[in-house]
Design a protein around this motif. Structure first.
Motif, mmCIF file in Angstrom:
data_model
loop_
_atom_site.group_PDB
_atom_site.id
_atom_site.type_symbol
_atom_site.label_atom_id
_atom_site.label_comp_id
_atom_site.label_asym_id
_atom_site.label_seq_id
_atom_site.Cartn_x
_atom_site.Cartn_y
_atom_site.Cartn_z
ATOM 1 N N LYS A 32 0.850 -1.187 0.000
ATOM 2 C CA LYS A 32 0.000 0.000 0.000
ATOM 3 C C LYS A 32 0.885 1.236 0.000
ATOM 4 C CE LYS A 32 -2.130 -1.421 3.837
ATOM 5 N NZ LYS A 32 -2.998 -1.412 5.011
ATOM 6 N N PRO A 33 0.595 2.249 -0.788
ATOM 7 C CA PRO A 33 -0.689 2.608 -1.386
ATOM 8 C C PRO A 33 -1.002 1.941 -2.724
ATOM 9 C CG PRO A 33 0.870 4.352 -1.835
ATOM 10 C CD PRO A 33 1.582 3.329 -0.966
ATOM 11 N N THR A 86 -1.487 5.424 2.791
ATOM 12 C CA THR A 86 -1.490 4.022 2.343
ATOM 13 C C THR A 86 -2.916 3.520 2.162
ATOM 14 O OG1 THR A 86 -1.290 3.213 4.624
ATOM 15 C CG2 THR A 86 0.756 3.484 3.373
ATOM 16 N N LEU A 113 -5.283 5.922 -0.023
ATOM 17 C CA LEU A 113 -4.853 5.985 -1.422
ATOM 18 C C LEU A 113 -5.080 4.658 -2.140
ATOM 19 C CD1 LEU A 113 -1.613 8.177 -1.300
ATOM 20 C CD2 LEU A 113 -3.856 8.780 -2.243
ATOM 21 N N TRP A 173 -2.179 13.218 0.464
ATOM 22 C CA TRP A 173 -3.239 12.322 -0.034
ATOM 23 C C TRP A 173 -4.556 13.072 -0.215
ATOM 24 C CZ3 TRP A 173 -7.308 10.838 3.390
ATOM 25 C CH2 TRP A 173 -7.120 11.207 4.723
#
Length: 183
Positions: free
Chosen positions: A93-94, A122, A125, A153
């Motif tokens: 992640k992301p 993470t 997104l 983000w």
């Protein structure tokens, strides 16, 4: 109302812990986490853990230890990225690799799924990349995600910001579900 196919739940800082690595044998869920899992189960909603655990690549824990931990919580499945963020894998992640793998394995429409996590950079997104509903919790890294890291983000606006996992699940069930049969 949405027919929710699955809820993806981050581990560290969302289910319990501090947001930092804690070995599965020492990890303790928050007091309210088991109630949140039970509510999802009672509504027939599949629960899937998805977590970055780069310590696996350092041999500090194994994927099996994490799988066993998630099994004790009653998760239907768990997707665990064992790589560091520098490994350039698709699952960390992301990047949405774990969500895409889960969608293939469980025949899910990710636009009918929900991601609950404490990290905007993470969890939110990754959810945003696949069009899943996003719920940010204010446990773990949640508060700093909304303040010092929010700019990084900003395109991934959470659908809801919850105090914790239980409040996230209650909001979800009250606002976005139709009852489903079976588990």
């Amino acid at each position: 109302m949405m027919n929710i196919q699955a809820v993806f739940i981050d581990r560290d800082g969302t289910i319990g812990g501090t947001g930092h690595f804690i070995h599965p044998k020492d990890f303790k869920p928050y007091d309210f986490s088991q109630e949140a899992f039970q509510l999802l189960k009672e509504h027939g909603i599949k629960t899937i853990a998805f977590t970055n655990q780069h310590r696996i690549s350092r041999k500090e824990a194994s994927i099996q230890e994490f799988q066993e931990e998630f099994n004790t919580y009653g998760f239907h499945d768990a997707f665990i990225c064992p790589h560091s963020e520098n490994d350039n894998c698709n699952c960390h992640k992301p990047r949405p690799g774990m969500l895409l793998d889960a969608a293939r394995k469980h025949n899910l429409d990710l636009k009918k799924c929900v991601v609950i996590g404490d990290v905007g950079l993470t969890d939110m997104l990754a959810a945003h990349a696949v069009g899943a509903m996003k719920i940010l919790v204010l446990t773990g890294w949640g508060p700093s995600s909304l303040t010092q890291y929010r700019e990084a983000w900003k395109e991934a606006q959470p659908d809801f910001i919850a105090e914790n996992l239980l409040e996230a699940v209650q909001w979800l069930l009250n606002n976005h579900t139709k009852m489903q049969g079976g588990t």
